[in-house]
Design a protein around this motif. Structure first.
Motif, PDB file in Angstrom:
ATOM      1  N   GLY A   1      35.566  47.715  44.294  1.00 23.23           N
ATOM      2  CA  GLY A   1      35.699  47.184  42.943  1.00 23.23           C
ATOM      3  C   GLY A   1      35.793  45.678  42.932  1.00 23.23           C
ATOM      4  O   GLY A   1      36.420  45.067  43.808  1.00 23.23           O
TER       5      GLY A   1
ATOM      6  N   ALA B   1      36.710  50.953  42.748  1.00 27.08           N
ATOM      7  CA  ALA B   1      36.056  51.229  41.477  1.00 27.08           C
ATOM      8  C   ALA B   1      35.675  52.699  41.409  1.00 27.08           C
ATOM      9  O   ALA B   1      35.369  53.331  42.428  1.00 27.08           O
ATOM     10  CB  ALA B   1      34.808  50.359  41.310  1.00 27.08           C
TER      11      ALA B   1
ATOM     12  N   SER C   1      45.101  46.869  37.137  1.00 26.85           N
ATOM     13  CA  SER C   1      43.755  47.367  36.878  1.00 26.85           C
ATOM     14  C   SER C   1      42.953  46.308  36.143  1.00 26.85           C
ATOM     15  O   SER C   1      43.499  45.318  35.659  1.00 26.85           O
ATOM     16  CB  SER C   1      43.827  48.646  36.045  1.00 26.85           C
ATOM     17  OG  SER C   1      44.412  48.385  34.778  1.00 26.85           O
TER      18      SER C   1
ATOM     19  N   TYR D   1      38.285  49.875  37.555  1.00 28.41           N
ATOM     20  CA  TYR D   1      38.709  49.654  38.937  1.00 28.41           C
ATOM     21  C   TYR D   1      40.178  49.237  38.968  1.00 28.41           C
ATOM     22  O   TYR D   1      40.712  48.734  37.986  1.00 28.41           O
ATOM     23  CB  TYR D   1      37.822  48.627  39.673  1.00 28.41           C
ATOM     24  CG  TYR D   1      37.920  47.207  39.186  1.00 28.41           C
ATOM     25  CD1 TYR D   1      38.947  46.356  39.614  1.00 28.41           C
ATOM     26  CD2 TYR D   1      36.963  46.690  38.318  1.00 28.41           C
ATOM     27  CE1 TYR D   1      39.013  45.059  39.186  1.00 28.41           C
ATOM     28  CE2 TYR D   1      37.021  45.384  37.877  1.00 28.41           C
ATOM     29  CZ  TYR D   1      38.050  44.564  38.318  1.00 28.41           C
ATOM     30  OH  TYR D   1      38.117  43.279  37.897  1.00 28.41           O
TER      31      TYR D   1
END
Length: 357
Positions: free
Chosen positions: A257, A286, A316, A345
């Protein structure tokens, strides 16, 4: 290009005349987050949709840093618009700014040639690293544009002028006091000279002899040397050894991610009481994170797993955060995300535990 790791705070702000409910996570940087690694990323929205920013738009960020401290400082800067169509802009704190530990109060504005409006107020914390305990930053007042923020400097000039006026009043009062003194109030010069030449007036000869026998130079040196040796021996018994970073084994459906590869490494702490082993993580994952499901996102090999199930709150991309659980079988589980706001992600930074199996 040299790889660089950023500690990013992602903020969602809704532009409204009401007290907008800003999605502001708890932001905490450190005075050692130098080199522009401490970054503020802002997503501006209007009526739950992205707020496009035209080429004429200019973003301004005002920050009052180290609030309440003697080195409280003010900065007014211009963040960089990275995605105009999505209303995304960002600002990386400079080394001078990140040195101002404590609370920072900030306010964002968007300006057009004939229009200006406030977006939102927020705050964040800069913790002082142990290595910076004896360092005090300089008081700073910095603005990107003088014509917009001359008021800040005028306020400081007024404060300085008041202080000068107070000093002038004190000097005048001192002058009046000195001029009112009568020389007859003070002892004569001959009395001072007699006092200086009287070697027994304050201490006796016996007192001096006793003091001289308390400690010799050689004795003091020996004690200092032994103290240094004791401290050196203790420090040499405590050290930390770090292993190499290893890519985390992700399960199907999950990937790296934010271009930040998810990794782990072993940290061994050797103390006078024995050896302790820890596993710590970094990077981002992710994928599809469902707030009500316990999804396995990665597997952790034996020898790096915890002794009991460990739970962690992580950041996040949408700022709502998520929860990660790591049982003794080595599975990394996504337990839930806050307020059913499923992120795309999550960050692994800050996850660390003592190895149990």
């Amino acid at each position: 290009m040299t790889n660089q790791i950023f500690k990013s705070a992602i903020l969602d702000f809704s532009v409204s005349a009401q007290n907008a409910k800003a999605n502001v996570p708890q932001i905490c940087f450190n005075t050692q987050d130098t080199g522009g690694t401490a970054k503020l990323i802002v997503k501006a929205k209007k009526d739950d949709a992205n707020l496009p920013l035209s080429s004429a738009a200019q973003i301004t960020l005002a920050m009052r840093m180290s609030v309440g401290k003697e080195y409280e400082s003010t900065y007014v800067v211009n963040p960089v618009i990275t995605r105009r169509a999505d209303g995304v802009f960002e600002y990386s704190l400079t080394d001078d700014q990140i040195s101002h530990d404590g609370q920072t109060n900030a306010e964002l504005y968007v300006k057009y040639p004939n229009q200006s409006m406030q977006i939102h107020r927020f705050s964040f914390i800069i913790e002082k690293a142990m290595i910076d305990d004896n360092f005090l930053p300089a008081v700073t007042y910095y603005v990107a544009r003088w014509d917009d923020y001359e008021k800040i400097f005028n306020e400081k000039v007024d404060i300085l002028q008041n202080e000068i006026d107070n000093l002038h009043e004190q000097a005048t009062e001192l002058k009046i006091t000195l001029e009112s003194l009568n020389p007859d109030q003070f002892p004569k010069k001959v009395d001072f000279e007699n006092h200086i030449t009287d070697t027994n007036i304050h201490v006796t000869t016996t007192d001096k002899t006793n003091w001289n026998s308390k400690e010799t130079t050689a004795g003091a040196q020996a004690k200092a040397a032994q103290s240094f040796l004791d401290a050196k021996n203790y420090v040499e018994t405590v050290k930390t050894v770090y292993g190499s970073w290893v890519n985390l084994s992700l399960v199907a459906g999950f990937a790296t991610g934010d271009n930040n590869t998810p990794q782990y490494r072993i940290k061994k702490l050797f103390t006078k009481d024995g050896e302790r082993t820890f596993t710590e993580f970094r990077g981002a994952i992710a994928g599809t994170f469902i707030s009500t499901a316990n999804s396995t996102v990665a597997n952790i090999p034996a020898g790096t797993r915890p002794a009991v199930t460990e739970y962690f709150a992580v950041s996040s991309n949408n700022g709502n955060g998520a929860r990660i659980a790591i049982p003794v079988d080595g599975k990394m589980l996504q337990v839930s995300s806050t307020d059913n706001a499923n992120p795309s992600y999550i960050s692994l930074s800050g996850i660390s535990y003592e190895v149990g199996n």
